[in-house]
Design an enzyme around this catalytic site. Structure first.
Site, PDB file in Angstrom:
ATOM      1  CG  ASP A   1      -1.677   1.102   1.274  1.00 40.28           C
ATOM      2  OD1 ASP A   1      -2.275   1.657   0.325  1.00 40.28           O
ATOM      3  OD2 ASP A   1      -1.615   1.862   2.337  1.00 40.28           O
TER       4      ASP A   1
ATOM      5  CD  GLU B   1      -3.475  -1.919  -1.228  1.00 42.00           C
ATOM      6  OE1 GLU B   1      -3.755  -0.713  -1.243  1.00 42.00           O
ATOM      7  OE2 GLU B   1      -3.795  -2.550  -0.310  1.00 42.00           O
TER       8      GLU B   1
END
Length: 263
Positions: free
Chosen positions: A81, A153
């Site tokens: 992320d 992610e």
């Protein structure tokens, strides 16, 4: 000769230890082939294949199979992320030199949001590779947008750990960056206003938009727009409406002007 008590006790412990040995994660030949195919498609390599597999391992799989040496992808997702935000931020900073901090924040948010990442993961067939528990599988987890976005992610996180930031940039150059350039996220931005401000601020002249082509049947029309500055075409864009085509053309013009400024 009869076994002594100690020998019997030792033999009993050996059997118990064998029974208690932790299960190991073993991919089927088909799963291994799918991972290899993914890397070939993306033109990537992984020095540590365990990291790659971990990126696609859902917590439900680990909990269900109780594999001690197997880790789920949640920590990689956390890392990915942050890596993704940095990589996208850098791209926007370089590609849109005239864009304000507020506009870059909005555009980045539209790029790294769950629906966008889930769509990217779906296009790359990430869902087919995810290791899921039976319960999660039965409730359609493999196609759940939140799960797919998380896997995207975690893959970025694993790639960063294994190959470094340059590999992440290369991966995004094949997946996200072209979409930004093509205006896939431009519904969040008013590129025409930004272009007008840029032109006025630098006194570059006068711009105008031209619809140069209309194609497709009436129910599925596509428009092609050019934005022209002093008789020079700065950008070309397509869209389902004239306004959308002009927005995409303006976005291309902004990229062109930013590149010219760097030269």
């Amino acid at each position: 000769m009869p076994h002594s008590k100690n020998q019997r006790k030792h033999r009993h412990h050996s059997h118990s230890e064998r029974r208690r040995q932790p299960k190991r994660l073993t991919l089927t030949a088909k799963q291994q082939q799918m991972f290899d195919e993914l890397l070939r498609t993306l033109n990537l390599t992984f020095a540590n294949k365990k990291l790659l597999v971990q990126a696609f391992t859902h917590s439900s799989y680990v909990n269900e199979h109780r594999i001690q040496s197997c880790k789920d992808n949640e920590r990689l997702e956390f890392l990915g992320d942050a890596v993704l935000e940095l990589a996208v931020s850098q791209y926007l900073y370089k590609a849109f030199e005239q864009m304000s901090e507020g506009d870059m924040t909005k555009l980045r948010a539209s790029i790294v949001c769950e629906p966008s990442l889930a769509q990217l993961a779906e296009e790359l067939h990430f869902g087919e590779l995810v290791l899921l528990g039976k319960g999660e599988e039965m409730t359609g987890g493999r196609k759940r947008p939140a799960l797919l976005a998380d896997v995207f992610e975690s893959f970025v996180g694993a790639l960063y750990l294994d190959q470094g930031m340059d590999a992440v940039y290369l991966f995004l150059e094949r997946t996200i960056y072209p979409k930004i350039s093509e205006g896939a996220f431009s519904h969040m931005m008013d590129f025409k206003s930004q272009l007008q401000e840029f032109i006025q601020r630098d006194n570059l002249g006068h711009i105008h938009y031209e619809i140069v082509q209309e194609r497709g049947p009436a129910h599925n029309r596509e428009f092609v727009s050019e934005v022209v500055l002093n008789n020079e075409t700065l950008g070309v864009g397509t869209g389902r409406s004239k306004k959308e085509a002009e927005q995409h053309a303006a976005q291309q013009a902004l990229i062109t002007l930013s590149q010219k400024k760097e030269q």
